[in-house]
Design a protein around this motif. Sequence first.
Motif, short mmCIF file in Angstrom:
data_model
loop_
_atom_site.label_atom_id
_atom_site.label_comp_id
_atom_site.label_asym_id
_atom_site.label_seq_id
_atom_site.Cartn_x
_atom_site.Cartn_y
_atom_site.Cartn_z
N ALA A 195 0.61 -1.32 0.16
CA ALA A 195 0.06 0.08 -0.03
C ALA A 195 0.83 1.25 0.13
O ALA A 195 0.65 2.18 -0.87
N ALA A 196 1.91 1.41 0.88
CA ALA A 196 2.75 2.48 1.02
C ALA A 196 3.57 2.64 -0.37
O ALA A 196 3.69 3.72 -0.88
N VAL A 197 4.16 1.63 -1.00
CA VAL A 197 4.71 1.91 -2.29
C VAL A 197 3.68 2.21 -3.30
O VAL A 197 4.12 3.07 -4.06
N SER A 198 2.48 1.56 -3.53
CA SER A 198 1.60 1.97 -4.67
C SER A 198 0.87 3.40 -4.23
O SER A 198 0.39 3.58 -5.17
N GLU A 199 1.20 3.98 -3.29
CA GLU A 199 0.53 5.32 -2.85
C GLU A 199 0.92 6.47 -3.81
O GLU A 199 0.22 7.51 -4.13
N SER A 200 1.97 6.15 -4.53
CA SER A 200 2.41 7.10 -5.51
C SER A 200 3.45 6.46 -6.56
O SER A 200 4.00 5.51 -6.63
N ASP A 201 3.52 7.55 -7.64
CA ASP A 201 4.49 6.84 -8.76
C ASP A 201 5.80 7.28 -8.51
O ASP A 201 6.77 7.00 -9.17
N GLU A 202 6.26 7.97 -7.41
CA GLU A 202 7.43 8.44 -7.06
C GLU A 202 8.17 7.47 -6.77
O GLU A 202 7.91 6.40 -5.90
N PRO A 203 9.59 7.33 -7.24
CA PRO A 203 10.41 6.39 -6.66
C PRO A 203 10.72 6.22 -5.34
O PRO A 203 10.71 7.50 -4.74
N ALA A 204 10.70 4.97 -4.69
CA ALA A 204 10.98 4.99 -3.03
C ALA A 204 12.43 4.17 -2.79
O ALA A 204 12.71 3.33 -3.97
N ILE A 205 12.88 4.53 -1.81
CA ILE A 205 14.00 3.59 -1.17
C ILE A 205 13.25 3.21 -0.22
O ILE A 205 12.89 3.72 0.89
N LEU A 206 13.59 1.86 0.14
CA LEU A 206 13.16 0.94 1.24
C LEU A 206 14.29 0.80 2.17
O LEU A 206 15.49 0.35 1.71
N ILE A 207 14.15 1.30 3.46
CA ILE A 207 14.98 0.97 4.61
C ILE A 207 14.51 0.16 5.48
O ILE A 207 13.48 0.57 6.32
N ALA A 208 15.11 -1.38 5.49
CA ALA A 208 14.58 -2.19 6.31
C ALA A 208 15.47 -2.68 7.11
O ALA A 208 16.74 -2.67 6.92
N HIS A 209 14.93 -3.08 8.35
CA HIS A 209 15.72 -3.49 9.60
C HIS A 209 15.30 -5.03 9.81
O HIS A 209 14.01 -5.14 9.86
N SER A 210 16.08 -6.08 10.05
CA SER A 210 15.54 -7.38 10.55
C SER A 210 14.63 -7.91 9.94
O SER A 210 14.76 -8.30 8.82
N ALA A 211 13.33 -8.21 10.55
CA ALA A 211 12.50 -8.90 9.87
C ALA A 211 11.71 -7.91 8.70
O ALA A 211 11.17 -8.55 7.92
N GLY A 212 12.19 -6.87 8.85
CA GLY A 212 11.73 -5.77 7.83
C GLY A 212 12.36 -6.05 6.46
O GLY A 212 11.60 -6.00 5.50
N CYS A 213 13.45 -6.77 6.48
CA CYS A 213 14.20 -7.23 5.39
C CYS A 213 13.33 -8.40 4.68
O CYS A 213 13.14 -8.63 3.44
#
Length: 174
Positions: free
Chosen positions: A51-69
């Motif tokens: 949902a967060a990625v699809s919210e916009s056509d603007e490119p995103a950088i995902l910053i994940a830690h631990s289980a977020g990876c």
Amino acid sequence: MTRHLLVPGRGIPRPDHWMRRWSAAHPQYMWAPEPPGPPLILADRVAALHAAVSESDEPAILIAHSAGCITTVTWAAHHRGPVRAALLVTPPYVDGFEPEDSSDLPWVVPRSRLPFRAVVVASRTDPYTTFAQFEQFAEDWGAELVDAGDVGHLDTATGFGPWPQGEQLVDELR
């Protein structure tokens, strides 16, 4: 402009955790999802990230830690969206992990090449993952491996409130 989405691990990051600090220092950084507490339902986390990625056509950088990876690579195995890159910080080795909720996705970590640039940050002293397992993740996902040294799980318990090297890695992903 590039969006920055913070993908938290299993628990709620403490106020002095590097992710919380980055969120406070950069109000434009968004949580994907907002840090929940246990139980960790992977299917719910993947849906929230989608949902967060699809919210916009603007490119995103995902910053994940631990289980977020794990959330991030599972999302990438099933979805597409405007993602420029991902910083995957100390992904846990969870092969064989039994979900806390029987309705959850099976915890089989996707091992296919990611469709965007990725950096895996590895620790030589992580309690959840050996350095060799980090190396295998990086190879499988087509990611660059960064050896952070003896940093435990790179969390508050191991002294990581501030983490300027991580901020530098994010700058390099832009």
